[in-house]
Design a protein around this motif. Structure first.
Motif, short mmCIF file in Angstrom:
data_model
loop_
_atom_site.label_atom_id
_atom_site.label_comp_id
_atom_site.label_asym_id
_atom_site.label_seq_id
_atom_site.Cartn_x
_atom_site.Cartn_y
_atom_site.Cartn_z
N THR A 95 4.59 2.97 19.17
CA THR A 95 4.02 2.15 18.10
C THR A 95 5.11 1.63 17.17
N ASP A 96 5.04 0.35 16.85
CA ASP A 96 5.95 -0.24 15.87
C ASP A 96 5.60 0.31 14.49
N PRO A 97 6.50 1.05 13.84
CA PRO A 97 6.20 1.63 12.52
C PRO A 97 5.79 0.60 11.48
N ALA A 98 6.32 -0.62 11.59
CA ALA A 98 5.96 -1.66 10.62
C ALA A 98 4.48 -2.02 10.74
N ILE A 99 3.95 -1.97 11.96
CA ILE A 99 2.52 -2.25 12.15
C ILE A 99 1.68 -1.13 11.55
N ALA A 100 2.13 0.10 11.71
CA ALA A 100 1.43 1.23 11.10
C ALA A 100 1.42 1.11 9.58
N ASP A 101 2.54 0.73 9.02
CA ASP A 101 2.63 0.53 7.56
C ASP A 101 1.67 -0.56 7.11
N ALA A 102 1.61 -1.66 7.88
CA ALA A 102 0.72 -2.77 7.53
C ALA A 102 -0.74 -2.35 7.58
N LEU A 103 -1.09 -1.56 8.59
CA LEU A 103 -2.47 -1.11 8.71
C LEU A 103 -2.84 -0.16 7.59
N ALA A 104 -1.92 0.74 7.23
CA ALA A 104 -2.18 1.66 6.12
C ALA A 104 -2.39 0.89 4.82
N ALA A 105 -1.58 -0.12 4.58
CA ALA A 105 -1.72 -0.93 3.37
C ALA A 105 -3.07 -1.66 3.38
N PHE A 106 -3.48 -2.15 4.55
CA PHE A 106 -4.75 -2.85 4.66
C PHE A 106 -5.92 -1.90 4.34
N MET A 107 -5.84 -0.66 4.86
CA MET A 107 -6.91 0.30 4.60
C MET A 107 -6.97 0.67 3.12
N ARG A 108 -5.84 0.73 2.45
CA ARG A 108 -5.87 0.97 1.00
C ARG A 108 -6.58 -0.16 0.28
N ARG A 109 -6.35 -1.39 0.74
CA ARG A 109 -7.02 -2.53 0.11
C ARG A 109 -8.52 -2.52 0.38
N CYS A 110 -8.93 -1.78 1.42
CA CYS A 110 -10.36 -1.62 1.71
C CYS A 110 -10.96 -0.43 0.96
N GLY A 111 -10.15 0.26 0.15
CA GLY A 111 -10.65 1.38 -0.63
C GLY A 111 -10.56 2.72 0.06
N SER A 112 -9.94 2.77 1.24
CA SER A 112 -9.77 4.04 1.96
C SER A 112 -8.48 4.72 1.53
N VAL A 113 -8.33 5.99 1.90
CA VAL A 113 -7.11 6.75 1.63
C VAL A 113 -6.44 7.02 2.97
N PRO A 114 -5.46 6.19 3.35
CA PRO A 114 -4.80 6.40 4.64
C PRO A 114 -3.68 7.43 4.54
N ILE A 115 -3.56 8.24 5.58
CA ILE A 115 -2.39 9.12 5.72
C ILE A 115 -1.73 8.80 7.05
N GLU A 127 -11.15 7.89 -9.66
CA GLU A 127 -9.91 7.48 -10.34
C GLU A 127 -8.69 7.63 -9.44
N ASP A 128 -8.78 8.47 -8.40
CA ASP A 128 -7.66 8.69 -7.50
C ASP A 128 -7.73 7.81 -6.25
N LEU A 129 -8.81 7.08 -6.08
CA LEU A 129 -8.98 6.27 -4.87
C LEU A 129 -8.34 4.90 -5.05
N PRO A 130 -7.87 4.31 -3.94
CA PRO A 130 -7.36 2.93 -4.03
C PRO A 130 -8.47 1.99 -4.45
N LYS A 131 -8.12 0.96 -5.18
CA LYS A 131 -9.11 -0.02 -5.60
C LYS A 131 -9.35 -1.02 -4.47
N ILE A 132 -10.61 -1.30 -4.24
CA ILE A 132 -10.96 -2.29 -3.23
C ILE A 132 -10.50 -3.67 -3.69
N GLU A 133 -9.80 -4.35 -2.81
CA GLU A 133 -9.27 -5.66 -3.17
C GLU A 133 -10.36 -6.71 -3.14
N PRO A 134 -10.54 -7.45 -4.22
CA PRO A 134 -11.62 -8.46 -4.27
C PRO A 134 -11.31 -9.63 -3.33
#
Length: 319
Positions: free
Chosen positions: A161-181, A312-319
């Motif tokens: 797996t390309d680590p940059a793709i994993a980073d992009a997916l994690a960032a996307f999930m944070r914008r969806c309000g999830s907590v990615p690890i 308060e600890d969760l990522p904010k969903i991106e409008p």
């Protein structure tokens, strides 16, 4: 791979969830709550109306019923224009051959910019991706039931797996309000399930040895250390208590913990006898349709209350 790395705001992205069962429908809610255009692929067309209703009900519960307009349900992957898709999340049955057939078909169907993720809870992504030309953009994206309420999402990297793709997916999930690890090595069970099974092995062993009842085990976790885990995970909690205290206790307790390589009979015999919990009407507890409904209502209410505490600890969903 530049396009995949550029996976942007949910409202500017398009995602496909393959599989419209319980998990797939709930994953779609995760995407839709962030205004992501979402397609569910479900070959059983007689299920489409029910899927739509379930997704709508869950969006109504979070005061976002209008987002249902962003959902489309199709019968097969051939029904989509994949050139406009950014992300595919596989939620098909937990059968390796079914998963591999899907990803093999997508190797030709999904252009190079589409991130290909599997929600598998048991198969390493390396096993699903073996010999496929899409290995670099394949990774695990493991949710926990119910996916639209439990915030955690594990992003699992395979060896290719390309680590940059994993980073992009994690960032996307944070914008969806999830907590990615990030799960940086493709080990069986990933992180959360390994921790759950470590606890489960000891819990079922304590029942097997007559040290505790199922009710006592559940109370010990819910009203003891598990209660504290809502405020702090196991590492942070010991930072509060003192690592010296924990290390000293561990030296005494660790040698006595169960290390059985197989499930103890008290657990292993249940599936053999057809007593698998709510689905069969009996497991360690007795279940009727009435008390199943009561328990599920209590369970979901408790989960949503916990989610509110953690807000308060969760990522904010991106409008």
């Amino acid at each position: 791979m530049k396009q995949a790395i550029g996976l942007g705001a949910p409202s500017a992205s398009r995602a496909v969830v393959v599989g419209g069962g319980t998990m797939g429908a709930d994953v779609a809610v995760v995407l839709l709550r962030a205004h992501c255009k979402t397609f569910i692929i479900e070959p059983r067309q007689d299920q489409h109306a029910g899927i739509h209703q379930k997704v709508l009900a869950n969006l109504q519960a979070i005061s976002k019923p209008d987002n249902i307009e962003l959902l489309q349900i199709a019968a097969g992957i051939d029904d989509l224009d994949w050139s406009g898709i950014d992300l595919m999340i596989e939620c098909v049955p937990e059968v390796l051959d079914i998963k591999r057939q899907l990803f093999k078909a997508l190797a030709d169907k999904a252009p190079a910019h589409v991130i290909l993720a599997s929600n598998s809870s048991s198969f390493p992504i390396s096993q699903i991706a073996e010999d496929l030309p899409t290995r670099e953009r394949m990774l695990g994206l493991h949710f926990f039931m119910p996916a639209h309420i439990v915030p955690l999402a594990e992003v699992v990297l395979g060896p290719d797996t390309d680590p940059a793709i994993a980073d992009a997916l994690a960032a996307f999930m944070r914008r969806c309000g999830s907590v990615p690890i990030m799960v940086r090595k493709d080990v069986p069970g990933f992180i959360a399930n390994r921790l759950q099974h470590a606890l489960g092995r000891e819990a079922f062993s304590l029942i097997q040895e007559g040290i505790a009842t199922p009710e006592d085990i559940d109370a010990a976790v819910r009203f003891g250390f598990g209660f504290r885990y809502l405020a702090a995970g196991p590492i942070m909690q010991k930072e509060h208590a003192g690592l010296d205290v924990h290390a000293a206790a561990a030296a005494t307790i660790y040698p006595t913990l169960s290390n059985t390589p197989t499930p103890p009979p008290i657990l292993a015999d249940k599936p053999k006898n057809g007593t698998i919990g709510m689905k069969s009407g009996k497991g360690f507890y007795e279940w009727s349709e009435a008390n199943i409904a009561v328990e599920r209502q209590r369970y979901n209410k408790a989960l949503r209350a916990g989610l509110e505490i953690l807000s308060e600890d969760l990522p904010k969903i991106e409008p």
